[in-house]
Design an enzyme around this catalytic site. Structure first.
Site, PDB file in Angstrom:
ATOM      1  N   HIS A   4       0.839  -1.198   0.000  1.00  0.00           N
ATOM      2  CA  HIS A   4       0.000   0.000   0.000  1.00  0.00           C
ATOM      3  C   HIS A   4       0.880   1.255   0.000  1.00  0.00           C
ATOM      4  O   HIS A   4       2.122   1.162  -0.028  1.00  0.00           O
ATOM      5  CB  HIS A   4      -0.993  -0.011   1.173  1.00  0.00           C
ATOM      6  CG  HIS A   4      -0.351  -0.144   2.533  1.00  0.00           C
ATOM      7  ND1 HIS A   4       0.559   0.758   3.026  1.00  0.00           N
ATOM      8  CD2 HIS A   4      -0.491  -1.092   3.495  1.00  0.00           C
ATOM      9  CE1 HIS A   4       0.937   0.385   4.233  1.00  0.00           C
ATOM     10  NE2 HIS A   4       0.323  -0.739   4.540  1.00  0.00           N
TER      11      HIS A   4
ATOM     12  N   CYS B 106       2.449  -9.715  20.175  1.00  0.00           N
ATOM     13  CA  CYS B 106       1.557  -9.204  19.123  1.00  0.00           C
ATOM     14  C   CYS B 106       1.957  -9.876  17.819  1.00  0.00           C
ATOM     15  O   CYS B 106       3.065  -9.649  17.318  1.00  0.00           O
ATOM     16  CB  CYS B 106       1.670  -7.681  18.977  1.00  0.00           C
ATOM     17  SG  CYS B 106       0.748  -7.085  17.530  1.00  0.00           S
TER      18      CYS B 106
ATOM     19  N   CYS C 109      -0.267  -3.319  22.638  1.00  0.00           N
ATOM     20  CA  CYS C 109       0.479  -2.954  21.433  1.00  0.00           C
ATOM     21  C   CYS C 109       0.018  -1.567  20.988  1.00  0.00           C
ATOM     22  O   CYS C 109      -1.174  -1.334  20.814  1.00  0.00           O
ATOM     23  CB  CYS C 109       0.212  -3.987  20.342  1.00  0.00           C
ATOM     24  SG  CYS C 109       0.762  -3.419  18.728  1.00  0.00           S
TER      25      CYS C 109
ATOM     26  N   LYS D 267      -3.014   5.270  10.997  1.00  0.00           N
ATOM     27  CA  LYS D 267      -1.915   4.755  10.170  1.00  0.00           C
ATOM     28  C   LYS D 267      -2.470   3.908   9.028  1.00  0.00           C
ATOM     29  O   LYS D 267      -3.330   3.052   9.256  1.00  0.00           O
ATOM     30  CB  LYS D 267      -1.002   3.887  11.046  1.00  0.00           C
ATOM     31  CG  LYS D 267       0.175   3.325  10.293  1.00  0.00           C
ATOM     32  CD  LYS D 267       0.933   2.274  11.105  1.00  0.00           C
ATOM     33  CE  LYS D 267       2.095   1.746  10.272  1.00  0.00           C
ATOM     34  NZ  LYS D 267       2.458   0.383  10.552  1.00  0.00           N
TER      35      LYS D 267
ATOM     36  N   CYS E  74       2.668  -7.477  14.795  1.00  0.00           N
ATOM     37  CA  CYS E  74       4.004  -6.850  14.784  1.00  0.00           C
ATOM     38  C   CYS E  74       5.098  -7.897  14.909  1.00  0.00           C
ATOM     39  O   CYS E  74       6.266  -7.557  14.800  1.00  0.00           O
ATOM     40  CB  CYS E  74       4.173  -5.890  15.965  1.00  0.00           C
ATOM     41  SG  CYS E  74       3.131  -4.465  15.929  1.00  0.00           S
TER      42      CYS E  74
ATOM     43  N   HIS F 246       3.929   1.557   2.421  1.00  0.00           N
ATOM     44  CA  HIS F 246       5.158   0.862   2.012  1.00  0.00           C
ATOM     45  C   HIS F 246       5.850   1.648   0.891  1.00  0.00           C
ATOM     46  O   HIS F 246       7.075   1.779   0.858  1.00  0.00           O
ATOM     47  CB  HIS F 246       4.855  -0.537   1.478  1.00  0.00           C
ATOM     48  CG  HIS F 246       4.071  -1.409   2.422  1.00  0.00           C
ATOM     49  ND1 HIS F 246       2.869  -1.977   2.099  1.00  0.00           N
ATOM     50  CD2 HIS F 246       4.325  -1.788   3.694  1.00  0.00           C
ATOM     51  CE1 HIS F 246       2.419  -2.688   3.113  1.00  0.00           C
ATOM     52  NE2 HIS F 246       3.283  -2.582   4.101  1.00  0.00           N
TER      53      HIS F 246
ATOM     54  N   LYS G 215      -2.598  -2.625   6.626  1.00  0.00           N
ATOM     55  CA  LYS G 215      -3.440  -3.731   6.148  1.00  0.00           C
ATOM     56  C   LYS G 215      -4.481  -4.136   7.172  1.00  0.00           C
ATOM     57  O   LYS G 215      -5.588  -4.512   6.837  1.00  0.00           O
ATOM     58  CB  LYS G 215      -2.576  -4.984   5.919  1.00  0.00           C
ATOM     59  CG  LYS G 215      -1.569  -4.891   4.849  1.00  0.00           C
ATOM     60  CD  LYS G 215      -0.912  -6.249   4.619  1.00  0.00           C
ATOM     61  CE  LYS G 215       0.259  -6.520   5.552  1.00  0.00           C
ATOM     62  NZ  LYS G 215       1.481  -5.819   5.190  1.00  0.00           N
TER      63      LYS G 215
END
Ligand code: MSP
Length: 502
Positions: free
Chosen positions: A17, A125, A138, A294, A128, A20, A297
């Site tokens: 996306h 998590c 997280c 943010k 992550c 990135h 995904k």
């Protein structure tokens, strides 16, 4: 000089996306900036393909894990090609050469006495692939953490606390910017580092731990080592290879702020243990957000595919907007309106218009080739000196990790040429020698602008250099150089104005 630039290797758990694309474009901008100085720059990117997160994503897509990662990794590789990013090495962590390299690296850690067996218990998590302490949540994903309990190999991270503090204190440029550097330093000064769990038994999808087949490496170890294995793509896992070490000595990692701890604490400690130099710099970007969230995904409402944007404003347009409007390190909310405004104001009206008007006018009034025929007037030198100052300021901004300021120097320089063009009004000049001189002066600074613009709008710069009849390869050394003659070729508009209904 040899330089090595890397982007993070992106999780092959979903499609790429705009977030990135942003980090990758920043790295590519620096690759092009280095090339202007004649540096031999190598840019590596790739995909992070092991671990629980990927395994689960494949399962929920109903695909075999290896077919799933092949498909996702291919999407990243194609996107970088479509965006015109100069990828020199695309590293996949499922490749045989990477796995062999990661195992050789692991053996170095073992040889340093930094690995021991224990049991890991604690919250984790999966999104992550990151450990947390009891009671923590997280900061990126709002899902509850999972509790992991399993036998594990540990890395003696605690041994490296003082060495890390002293390295960061004595290398002011290691973490760009000062705010991020202070964040890491105050964390290191205020918290005792705990040893790091570096292997897993609860998944088989990873690099087997040498000599202990029940375990695979913790995915972040395997991922970080990809920065080194990318330098040894075909060869054996020779950690002491001179070519590899020579290139490694000048490394900059471009990363998002979400993965700073891994790069500023874990990775340097692992490198020290394995006997490698530390990277020269970590260049940290903030987040692109949508509605203040943010782009991620795991939050599908925020996801933006970069390709349709390039259809709207061109790939230079998208690149320009991201580099010019996002101050590196800050979070910025993406907006289609701001993208179009920036492309129209900076590229169509300022830069593109300047080149097109000039080439059309020069061809009409003086023909395809001419020489400077009279002495300079004072304003002519002032314009040339001004461009030289913008070019120097641009380099300072780049070197300080500030591509948005560097981009501003470029448009400000173009604006000063536009103003000179208006003031001199070469369409009205009757004296042939003065006309030739004015056009020659403008021609020279336009050549300079094609050097300054190369890291930001490479497609347009390639066209503009053809239009100005100069070599395809821009170089800092050419700025301010007096050319014997000037020449132009017909050129299509660089940036058509964008008008879309949003
Ligand atoms: N696989 C790890 C990195 C391993 S590197 C040894 C990972 N991958 S990721 O797919 O989650 O991508 C991480 C990077 O993508 C971020 O650090 C950042 O550079 C970039 N970005 C992802 N989303 C982003 C935004 N919304 N905004 C800006 N950058 C973003 O973490």
């Amino acid at each position: 000089m040899k330089r090595y630039l890397t982007t993070p290797i992106y999780y092959a758990s979903g499609s790429p996306h705009l977030g990135h694309a942003y980090t990758t474009l920043v790295a590519d901008c620096y690759r092009r900036y280095g090339q202007l100085a004649g540096d031999d720059v190598l840019l590596a990117t790739g995909t992070d393909e092991h671990g629980h997160k990927i395994e689960r994503a494949a399962r929920s897509a109903g695909m075999a894990t290896s077919a799933f990662v092949d498909a996702r990794s291919g999407e990243f590789e194609r996107l970088w090609r479509a965006l015109g990013i100069g990828v020199d090495q695309f590293e996949r962590t499922t490749s045989g050469s990477h796995k062999a390299f990661a195992q050789a690296f692991w053996q170095r850690l073992a040889a340093s006495g930094d690995l021991y067996r224990g049991e890991y218990v604690g919250p984790y998590c999966i999104d992550c692939e990151q450990y947390f302490s009891d009671g923590e949540t997280c900061p990126v994903h709002s899902k509850p953490l999972e509790t992991f309990r399993e036998p594990s190999w540990f890395f003696r991270l605690s041994r490296y606390q003082d060495a890390l503090i002293s390295h960061i204190e004595s290398h002011a440029a290691f973490i760009v910017s000062a705010t991020r550097r202070n964040e890491v330093l105050s964390f290191l000064r205020g918290n005792a580092l705990r040893d790091l769990s570096v292997s897993r038994m609860s998944t088989r999808w990873g690099v087997p731990v040498p000599g202990d087949n029940g375990h695979v490496m913790y995915v972040w170890i395997d991922a970080l080592v990809s920065y080194l294995s990318a330098l040894s793509p075909a060869g054996p896992a020779d950690l002491d290879d001179e070519t590899l070490r020579g290139r490694w000595a000048h490394t900059s990692h471009f990363i998002g702020k979400d993965i700073l701890t891994f790069h500023a604490i874990y990775w340097p400690a692992l490198l020290m243990s394995a006997g490698f130099a530390l990277p020269e710099s970590l260049v940290v970007n903030g987040w692109l957000t949508v509605l203040g969230r943010k782009i991620a995904k795991s939050d599908p409402e925020t996801v933006i595919n970069p390709l349709p944007l390039t259809e709207m404003v061109g790939r230079d347009g998208l690149r320009w907007y991201l580099l010019r409007s996002v101050s590196l390190g800050r979070d910025v909310d993406f907006s289609h309106e701001a993208l179009i405004r920036s492309v129209n104001a900076d590229l169509a009206n300022n830069v593109g218009n300047l080149f097109s008007r000039f080439i059309a006018l020069a061809r009409k009034r003086i023909g395809p080739e001419w020489r400077c025929e009279a002495a300079f007037a004072p304003g002519d030198d002032a314009l040339r000196d001004g461009i030289g100052r913008h070019a120097r300021a641009m380099r300072i901004a780049f070197d300080a990790g500030n591509p948005a300021i560097a981009a501003r120097e470029f448009v400000d320089a173009a604006a000063s040429v536009n103003a000179f063009f208006q003031r001199q009004a070469p369409w009205q000049i009757d004296s042939q020698p003065r006309l030739a001189t004015v056009l020659w002066v403008i021609y020279g600074v336009l050549c300079d602008l094609t050097v300054m613009g190369a890291p930001f709008i490479p497609d347009a710069i390639a066209k503009a250099r053809l239009g100005l009849g100069v070599s395809a390869v821009p170089s800092w050394a050419d700025i301010g150089v007096r050319r014997d003659s000037a020449r132009t070729l017909p050129m299509a508009p660089l940036f058509p104005r964008v008008s879309v209904d949003l």
